[in-house]
Design an enzyme around this catalytic site. Structure first.
Site, PDB file in Angstrom:
ATOM      1  N   GLY A  24       7.261   9.252   3.501  1.00  0.00           N
ATOM      2  CA  GLY A  24       6.100   9.883   4.114  1.00  0.00           C
ATOM      3  C   GLY A  24       5.626   9.041   5.270  1.00  0.00           C
ATOM      4  O   GLY A  24       6.236   8.035   5.621  1.00  0.00           O
ATOM      5  N   GLY A  25       4.527   9.451   5.848  1.00  0.00           N
ATOM      6  CA  GLY A  25       3.945   8.728   6.971  1.00  0.00           C
ATOM      7  C   GLY A  25       3.058   7.586   6.510  1.00  0.00           C
ATOM      8  O   GLY A  25       2.907   7.330   5.304  1.00  0.00           O
ATOM      9  N   ARG A  55      -3.202  -3.963  -6.490  1.00  0.00           N
ATOM     10  CA  ARG A  55      -3.063  -2.628  -7.069  1.00  0.00           C
ATOM     11  C   ARG A  55      -2.020  -2.599  -8.187  1.00  0.00           C
ATOM     12  O   ARG A  55      -2.169  -1.877  -9.164  1.00  0.00           O
ATOM     13  CB  ARG A  55      -2.700  -1.621  -5.973  1.00  0.00           C
ATOM     14  CG  ARG A  55      -2.652  -0.192  -6.486  1.00  0.00           C
ATOM     15  CD  ARG A  55      -2.318   0.819  -5.432  1.00  0.00           C
ATOM     16  NE  ARG A  55      -0.987   0.587  -4.906  1.00  0.00           N
ATOM     17  CZ  ARG A  55      -0.670   0.706  -3.624  1.00  0.00           C
ATOM     18  NH1 ARG A  55      -1.566   1.037  -2.732  1.00  0.00           N
ATOM     19  NH2 ARG A  55       0.563   0.483  -3.213  1.00  0.00           N
ATOM     20  N   HIS A  71      -1.485  -4.524  -1.916  1.00  0.00           N
ATOM     21  CA  HIS A  71      -0.435  -4.003  -2.792  1.00  0.00           C
ATOM     22  C   HIS A  71      -0.344  -4.822  -4.083  1.00  0.00           C
ATOM     23  O   HIS A  71      -0.188  -4.260  -5.165  1.00  0.00           O
ATOM     24  CB  HIS A  71       0.922  -4.018  -2.070  1.00  0.00           C
ATOM     25  CG  HIS A  71       1.123  -2.854  -1.160  1.00  0.00           C
ATOM     26  ND1 HIS A  71       2.098  -1.918  -1.370  1.00  0.00           N
ATOM     27  CD2 HIS A  71       0.472  -2.470  -0.037  1.00  0.00           C
ATOM     28  CE1 HIS A  71       2.047  -1.008  -0.414  1.00  0.00           C
ATOM     29  NE2 HIS A  71       1.072  -1.326   0.418  1.00  0.00           N
TER      30      HIS A  71
END
Length: 163
Positions: A4-5, A48, A45
């Protein structure tokens, strides 16, 4: 494969896919903390992910790790790995072929995250156009061998392939 973007939710979605498997999970980090912005992204990251994850930093030599590993693997992300390959002056086609071969023979489930960079404006310089083309070919090669391909947009998964 999850693609995805930017800020599409692909990493969080890929993490959920991997954590549906028994731990420990291996996070293959392809980013290099070369500036403050990247250090902040990496820290986000890491926070999370939480417990159960082990991390391997693999900015270049991803194929040997994918081939040898038995734990569930999350590779985040292929386009950063590709950037590292290009900047190191390595042969992109050869490195892509090595990675595809490793993924096909891996004993571990592997989830690849990648950016879809071909949906926007044609880049204004030759290097950026070359990178976009390499990324498109890499994404196609991984999508061919992947049993599942999910495209993320606005945090919503769209399944493109599910075998």
């Amino acid at each position: 494969m999850v693609l995805g973007g930017a800020r599409s939710g692909k990493s969080a979605y890929a993490e959920r896919l991997v954590t549906e498997l028994p731990p420990p999970w291996l996070y293959c980090a392809t980013a290099q903390a070369l500036d403050d912005e990247m250090r902040k992204r990496i820290a986000h990251h890491q926070r999370r992910r939480g417990d159960g994850w082990q991390t391997a930093e693999v900015p270049l030599d991803l194929a040997p790790l994918v081939e040898a590993e038995t734990r569930p693997i999350l590779v985040d992300c292929l386009t950063l790995w590709l950037t590292n390959i290009v900047l190191a002056g390595r042969n992109v086609e050869a490195e892509t072929a090595r990675l595809i071969a490793a993924a096909q023979t891996s004993r571990a489930p592997v989830v690849f995250v990648s950016n879809e960079v071909g949906l926007g404006i044609v880049p204004g310089n030759a290097l950026a156009r070359e990178f976009r083309d390499h990324a498109g070919r890499l994404n196609q090669a991984v999508a061919v061998i992947a049993s599942k391909v999910v495209f993320m947009a606005a945090g919503l998964p769209m399944v493109l392939k599910d075998e």
